[in-house]
Motif scaffolding. Structure first.
Motif, short mmCIF file in Angstrom:
data_model
loop_
_atom_site.label_atom_id
_atom_site.label_comp_id
_atom_site.label_asym_id
_atom_site.label_seq_id
_atom_site.Cartn_x
_atom_site.Cartn_y
_atom_site.Cartn_z
N VAL A 250 0.84 -1.16 -0.09
CA VAL A 250 -0.05 0.08 0.07
C VAL A 250 0.86 1.13 -0.09
O VAL A 250 1.79 1.24 0.64
CB VAL A 250 -0.81 0.03 1.30
N GLU A 251 0.54 2.01 -0.87
CA GLU A 251 1.17 3.56 -0.89
C GLU A 251 0.38 4.66 -0.83
O GLU A 251 -0.92 4.45 -1.18
CB GLU A 251 1.96 3.60 -2.23
N ILE A 252 0.68 5.51 0.22
CA ILE A 252 -0.29 6.67 0.54
C ILE A 252 0.38 7.87 0.46
O ILE A 252 1.74 7.98 0.79
CB ILE A 252 -0.90 6.61 1.87
N PHE A 253 0.00 9.00 0.06
CA PHE A 253 0.31 10.15 0.34
C PHE A 253 -0.69 11.29 0.54
O PHE A 253 -1.94 10.94 0.18
CB PHE A 253 1.26 10.96 -1.10
N SER B 284 -4.45 10.14 -0.78
CA SER B 284 -4.36 9.38 -1.92
C SER B 284 -3.92 7.75 -1.56
O SER B 284 -2.90 7.80 -1.09
CB SER B 284 -3.43 9.95 -3.00
N MET B 285 -4.32 6.80 -2.04
CA MET B 285 -3.97 5.30 -1.83
C MET B 285 -3.94 4.41 -2.89
O MET B 285 -4.90 4.49 -3.72
CB MET B 285 -5.04 4.80 -0.53
N LYS B 286 -2.92 3.76 -2.93
CA LYS B 286 -2.73 2.69 -4.05
C LYS B 286 -2.35 1.29 -3.75
O LYS B 286 -1.60 1.31 -2.99
CB LYS B 286 -1.53 3.13 -5.06
N ILE B 287 -3.23 0.34 -3.93
CA ILE B 287 -3.14 -0.78 -3.43
C ILE B 287 -2.76 -1.81 -4.57
O ILE B 287 -3.31 -1.92 -5.47
CB ILE B 287 -4.36 -1.50 -2.66
N SER B 288 -1.62 -2.54 -4.43
CA SER B 288 -1.30 -3.65 -5.33
C SER B 288 -0.77 -4.91 -4.52
O SER B 288 -0.30 -4.91 -3.34
CB SER B 288 0.17 -3.22 -6.17
N SER B 289 -1.35 -5.98 -5.10
CA SER B 289 -1.23 -7.19 -4.45
C SER B 289 -1.00 -8.43 -5.34
O SER B 289 -1.49 -8.47 -6.39
CB SER B 289 -2.66 -7.44 -3.37
N THR B 290 -0.26 -9.29 -4.74
CA THR B 290 -0.05 -10.67 -5.58
C THR B 290 -0.80 -11.64 -4.59
O THR B 290 -0.81 -12.86 -4.93
CB THR B 290 1.52 -11.06 -5.42
N ILE B 291 -1.49 -11.27 -3.65
CA ILE B 291 -2.44 -12.07 -2.79
C ILE B 291 -3.95 -11.89 -3.48
O ILE B 291 -4.49 -11.09 -3.20
CB ILE B 291 -2.75 -11.80 -1.34
N PRO B 292 -4.41 -13.18 -3.85
CA PRO B 292 -5.76 -12.93 -4.58
C PRO B 292 -6.74 -12.93 -3.80
O PRO B 292 -6.61 -13.57 -2.61
CB PRO B 292 -5.95 -14.39 -5.42
N VAL C 243 -6.86 15.37 -2.98
CA VAL C 243 -6.60 14.50 -3.89
C VAL C 243 -7.28 13.48 -4.06
O VAL C 243 -7.59 12.98 -5.27
CB VAL C 243 -5.10 14.13 -3.79
N ASN C 244 -7.96 13.03 -3.01
CA ASN C 244 -9.22 12.06 -2.92
C ASN C 244 -9.02 10.93 -3.81
O ASN C 244 -9.98 10.74 -4.73
CB ASN C 244 -10.50 12.93 -3.04
N SER C 245 -8.08 10.08 -3.84
CA SER C 245 -8.06 9.01 -4.83
C SER C 245 -7.75 7.64 -4.13
O SER C 245 -6.99 7.54 -3.19
CB SER C 245 -7.27 9.33 -5.96
N PHE C 246 -8.31 6.54 -4.83
CA PHE C 246 -8.09 5.11 -4.19
C PHE C 246 -7.93 4.39 -5.68
O PHE C 246 -8.77 4.41 -6.49
CB PHE C 246 -9.41 4.73 -3.55
N SER C 247 -6.91 3.59 -5.57
CA SER C 247 -6.64 2.74 -6.57
C SER C 247 -6.32 1.51 -6.43
O SER C 247 -5.41 1.29 -5.53
CB SER C 247 -5.56 3.34 -7.65
#
Ligand code: MEV
Length: 314
Positions: free
Chosen positions: A38-41, A87-95, A46-50
């Motif tokens: 998870v990356e946040i700033f 602002s938050m971005k989630i990337s994951s290899t856990i299905p 900015v109000n974004s979620f990905s």
């Protein structure tokens, strides 16, 4: 711009899913090769979620992300941030929804990202409290085993009254994890298990048996008794089936794994979809089990060498 980064790994339950909700013991392994980042700033409005499942305004999260939303509100309050400035971005290899601990890992990675951004140290106690806020919304009556496993680097023995302790692994063997590709739903599966438990008093005996199988498995793992662990896994699968939490594909994968040389096989996690695990004596056998399951439609297989869980200074 400062970015906060948090990571957390997945989990796989060896024995004791569902009965752990009723205070019985269970054993789980951290799945260190699968990870959520998870990356946040923070920046004005900015109000974004990905993420793979939703991308859009962070203040308009869909209802199935209610657990995350509640957690974010708590964290924003704690760090005095307006949620619309996040602002938050989630990337994951856990299905997701496959019994691999994705929801607990996402929550823990979010918390770690906040603490990283604000350069604060996070105690396990605080992490537990915060993850459980999201977990108890995501799952009906969460036992806490997912959370304990995503926090731990070592296999754990867990029950609600004593919490978690690490297990010294002495068995040599391989575990194949096979993903059926079917989505499980922990909330629904916990509900089915409860319904069946309440349907007849004989199910109470089966609940006790599931708990005892976890106790036996702990001794087997510490003693290096692969056959005892395998037999406990087979018995656990058959009992879980009677509680209605398996599926045709999980049962097919269990049969195929045993046919191809595995000595123990069962569903893992909440079931009704998700993953199966199979215990094999050698890497060659494990690879032929993987091949058979891939040919039968597994959307992914993962091979774990139990020696990876040996404590380094043992
Ligand atoms: C889910 O990974 C495990 C269950 O036992 C639920 C829980 O322990 O919270 C089905």
């Amino acid at each position: 711009m400062n970015i906060g980064i948090g990571k957390a790994h997945g989990k796989v339950i060896l024995v004791g899913e569902h009965s752990v909700v009723y205070g019985k013991s269970a054993i789980a392994l951290p799945l260190l090769s699968k990870e959520t980042t998870v990356e946040i700033f923070i920046s004005k409005n900015v109000n974004s979620f990905s993420s793979e499942y939703y991308t859009g305004e962070l203040t308009s999260l869909p209802i199935n992300l209610k657990g995350i939303e509640t957690l974010l509100n708590l964290l924003c309050e704690k760090f005095s941030v307006r949620i619309s400035d996040l602002s938050m971005k989630i990337s994951s290899t856990i299905p997701a929804n496959r019994g691999m601990g994705s929801s607990a890992a996402v929550s823990l990675a979010i918390i770690r990202a906040f603490y990283n951004l604000y350069n604060q140290s996070l105690s396990d106690r605080e992490a537990r409290q915060l993850v459980m806020v999201a977990e108890s919304i995501n799952h009906q009556n969460a036992s806490g085993i997912d959370l304990e496993t995503v926090i731990s680097q070592l296999p754990i023995f867990f029950n609600k009254s004593e919490g978690s302790s690490s297990i010294q692994v002495k068995i040599k063997g391989y575990i194949v994890i096979a993903d059926t590709g079917e989505l499980g739903n922990t909330h629904a599966a916990v509900g089915t298990f409860k319904q069946n438990l309440e349907a007849s008093s004989s199910m109470l005996v089966k609940l006790e048996q599931l708990g005892s199988l976890a106790d036996i498995s702990k001794i087997a793992i510490q003693d290096g008794s692969l056959d005892f662990l395998a037999s406990a896994m087979n018995k656990a699968h058959n009992i879980l089936k009677t509680f209605g939490v398996s599926s045709d594909k999980l049962d097919l994968f269990v049969s195929l794994a045993l046919l191809n040389g595995a000595i123990g096989a069962k569903l893992t996690g909440s079931g009704q979809g998700g993953c199966m695990i199979a215990l094999c004596k050698t890497k060659t056998i494990a690879e032929s089990v993987e091949k058979a399951l891939n040919e039968a439609g597994a959307c992914e297989t993962i091979l774990l060498d139990m020696e990876e869980y040996y404590e380094p200074n043992r």
